[in-house]
Design a protein around this motif. Structure first.
Motif, PDB file in Angstrom:
ATOM      1  N   GLN A  38      41.148  51.233  37.400  1.00  0.00           N
ATOM      2  CA  GLN A  38      42.404  50.861  38.053  1.00  0.00           C
ATOM      3  C   GLN A  38      42.558  51.573  39.397  1.00  0.00           C
ATOM      4  N   CYS A  40      40.098  52.473  41.277  1.00  0.00           N
ATOM      5  CA  CYS A  40      39.152  51.771  42.155  1.00  0.00           C
ATOM      6  C   CYS A  40      39.720  50.443  42.637  1.00  0.00           C
ATOM      7  N   SER A  41      40.481  49.780  41.777  1.00  0.00           N
ATOM      8  CA  SER A  41      41.035  48.471  42.166  1.00  0.00           C
ATOM      9  C   SER A  41      42.093  48.613  43.251  1.00  0.00           C
ATOM     10  N   TYR A  42      42.844  49.733  43.254  1.00  0.00           N
ATOM     11  CA  TYR A  42      43.807  49.970  44.336  1.00  0.00           C
ATOM     12  C   TYR A  42      43.079  50.105  45.672  1.00  0.00           C
ATOM     13  N   PHE A  44      40.085  48.865  46.348  1.00  0.00           N
ATOM     14  CA  PHE A  44      39.527  47.550  46.659  1.00  0.00           C
ATOM     15  C   PHE A  44      40.595  46.642  47.250  1.00  0.00           C
ATOM     16  N   SER A  45      41.808  46.693  46.691  1.00  0.00           N
ATOM     17  CA  SER A  45      42.919  45.877  47.187  1.00  0.00           C
ATOM     18  C   SER A  45      43.232  46.202  48.644  1.00  0.00           C
ATOM     19  N   PHE A 214      44.955  42.223  37.593  1.00  0.00           N
ATOM     20  CA  PHE A 214      44.434  43.291  38.439  1.00  0.00           C
ATOM     21  C   PHE A 214      43.254  42.792  39.275  1.00  0.00           C
ATOM     22  N   LEU A 215      43.069  43.440  40.424  1.00  0.00           N
ATOM     23  CA  LEU A 215      41.894  43.152  41.242  1.00  0.00           C
ATOM     24  C   LEU A 215      40.679  43.886  40.679  1.00  0.00           C
ATOM     25  N   LEU A 216      39.513  43.476  41.146  1.00  0.00           N
ATOM     26  CA  LEU A 216      38.280  44.180  40.795  1.00  0.00           C
ATOM     27  C   LEU A 216      38.404  45.665  41.151  1.00  0.00           C
ATOM     28  N   PRO A 217      37.814  46.547  40.377  1.00  0.00           N
ATOM     29  CA  PRO A 217      37.037  46.278  39.172  1.00  0.00           C
ATOM     30  C   PRO A 217      37.841  46.347  37.879  1.00  0.00           C
ATOM     31  N   ARG A 218      39.179  46.574  37.959  1.00  0.00           N
ATOM     32  CA  ARG A 218      39.982  46.664  36.735  1.00  0.00           C
ATOM     33  C   ARG A 218      40.271  45.291  36.158  1.00  0.00           C
TER      34      ARG A 218
END
Length: 402
Positions: A38, A40-42, A44-45, A214-218
């Motif tokens: 999660q 990591c997804s922030y 990535f976003s 959620f966005l990748l990777p979550r």
């Protein structure tokens, strides 16, 4: 043996990660790993939003190529049934007189050797041309070099050029110059911003539209759901014919002008991998069937087989785009024989990853799927006409200057 052990462990970890993302795993380890993903997804976003902002404000610029560009893509990773839609669009455009090229990045295709890249860099020479999977007359590369989807598209679409390159601006220019193409179809191109599409066709899987949100990777999102606003048309895929008003309301909230076209992936026939023999779907009724797959959403494939009346007594799922080895298939068919399987069935996408000449202890077929429009157009031809030839645009366009 060591290589196979490492590969097995890597596949186990990848499956664990997928299970965490899909909410299939519980426990402390899954919770900790989910929290890490999660964070990591922030990150990535933020990167996704910055990149889109740079293009929107013309700090980074797209490069028009002077011809019709149709983008087919999605907001999520895998599983929307994109390849049959790309195939049907390219076929319909070809049949209307367009000179079509499909541009793909060739996901999981065999990359050129590192020495070749260094050679071009050291000699300050131009990058190598795109890989030509099909020149429109014949298929020139196998699935390992081309990638599963490009090879499958090339095999099913005579008269359509299929090119693979991460730089699809370069590939598009090559298609126009070398083959005289006037229409480019970007396979999985919604996130490819350097080449702007005149038409953005966004596919949404009705069975799992946006995953856990959620966005990748979550999660499975490549970009936020609000970016539905970039779509020209929204194709709702894998529909059973029942309207989902909540999903349609969400689409309308972010994109009130996008037209929705609802479609289903319909099984057509079975084709034997080693001989090419075709059977009707009724041939599975009452038979003991095994299902072999390495795709993002195997549940839909297995459901299709059950709907034919098959007795699904054995299933074996591999990771998406998994390239089967001779040993893998030996294990699979050994287990299938023990389960009393009479007929093994796989997907068309998986069939291209089975080596030619592989021997099977039982008949092995792939399931051929095609798109059927349920709502938004009378049929696929009308949908293509409405989308690509509005206001009576002529079917054959002159080649644009290069």
């Amino acid at each position: 043996m060591p290589n196979r052990w490492f590969r097995h462990k890597a596949d186990e970890f990848e499956q664990f990660a997928i299970d965490v993302i899909m909410g299939r795993r519980e426990g402390t380890l899954a919770a900790l790993f989910g929290a890490f993903l999660q964070l990591c997804s922030y990150l990535f976003s933020g990167i996704v939003q910055l990149r889109l902002w740079l293009y929107r404000n013309r700090i980074l610029r797209d490069q028009p190529l002077g011809c019709l560009v149709v983008v087919v893509g999605n907001l999520t990773v895998g599983g929307t049934g994109k390849t049959p839609v790309v195939e049907m669009f390219a076929k319909a455009l070809r049949d209307r007189g367009r000179k079509v090229a499909i541009l793909s990045r060739g996901y999981k295709s065999k990359a050129p050797p590192l020495w070749q890249k260094w050679w071009f860099w050291l000699n300050h020479t131009a990058e190598p041309p795109p890989r030509i999977v099909s020149d429109g007359a014949k298929v020139l590369l196998d699935s390992e070099v081309a990638g599963d989807e490009p090879f499958m598209l090339a095999r099913n679409l005579p008269g359509v050029v299929v090119l693979v390159d991460k730089n699809r601006v370069k590939a598009g220019a090559f298609a126009i110059k070398e083959f005289g193409c006037d229409t480019l179809v970007l396979d999985d191109g919604f996130q490819y911003l350097p080449l702007k599409g005149r038409l953005n066709l966004l596919l949404v899987d009705k069975t799992n539209p946006f995953g856990n949100g959620f966005l990748l990777p979550r999660g499975i999102l490549r970009e936020p759901v609000k970016h539905l606003q970039r779509a020209s048309y929204v194709f709702l895929t894998k529909s059973k014919g029942v309207r989902d008003e909540e999903l349609e309301a969400m689409i309308a909230k972010f994109n009130p002008t996008a037209e929705i076209i609802e479609c289903a992936h319909k099984p057509q026939y079975l084709q034997r991998i080693d001989t090419g023999e075709r059977l009707p779907l009724t041939a599975l009724a009452g038979r003991r069937v095994g299902a072999l797959s390495g795709i993002a959403a195997p549940e839909s494939f297995e459901a299709f087989l059950r709907e034919t009346g098959a007795k699904l007594v054995y299933t074996r799922r591999f990771l998406d785009h998994y390239r089967f080895t001779h040993e893998d298939l030996g294990d699979v068919f050994s287990e299938a024989e023990e389960a009393g399987v009479e007929i093994m069935v796989t997907t068309e996408k998986d069939a291209v990853r089975i080596e030619a000449g592989e021997k099977f202890p039982m008949p092995c077929y792939y399931l051929r799927l095609e798109i059927e429009i349920l709502r938004g157009a009378a049929d696929f031809q009308e949908a293509v006409g409405k989308i690509c030839f509005p206001r009576g645009e002529p079917a054959i366009a002159s080649n644009p200057p290069v």
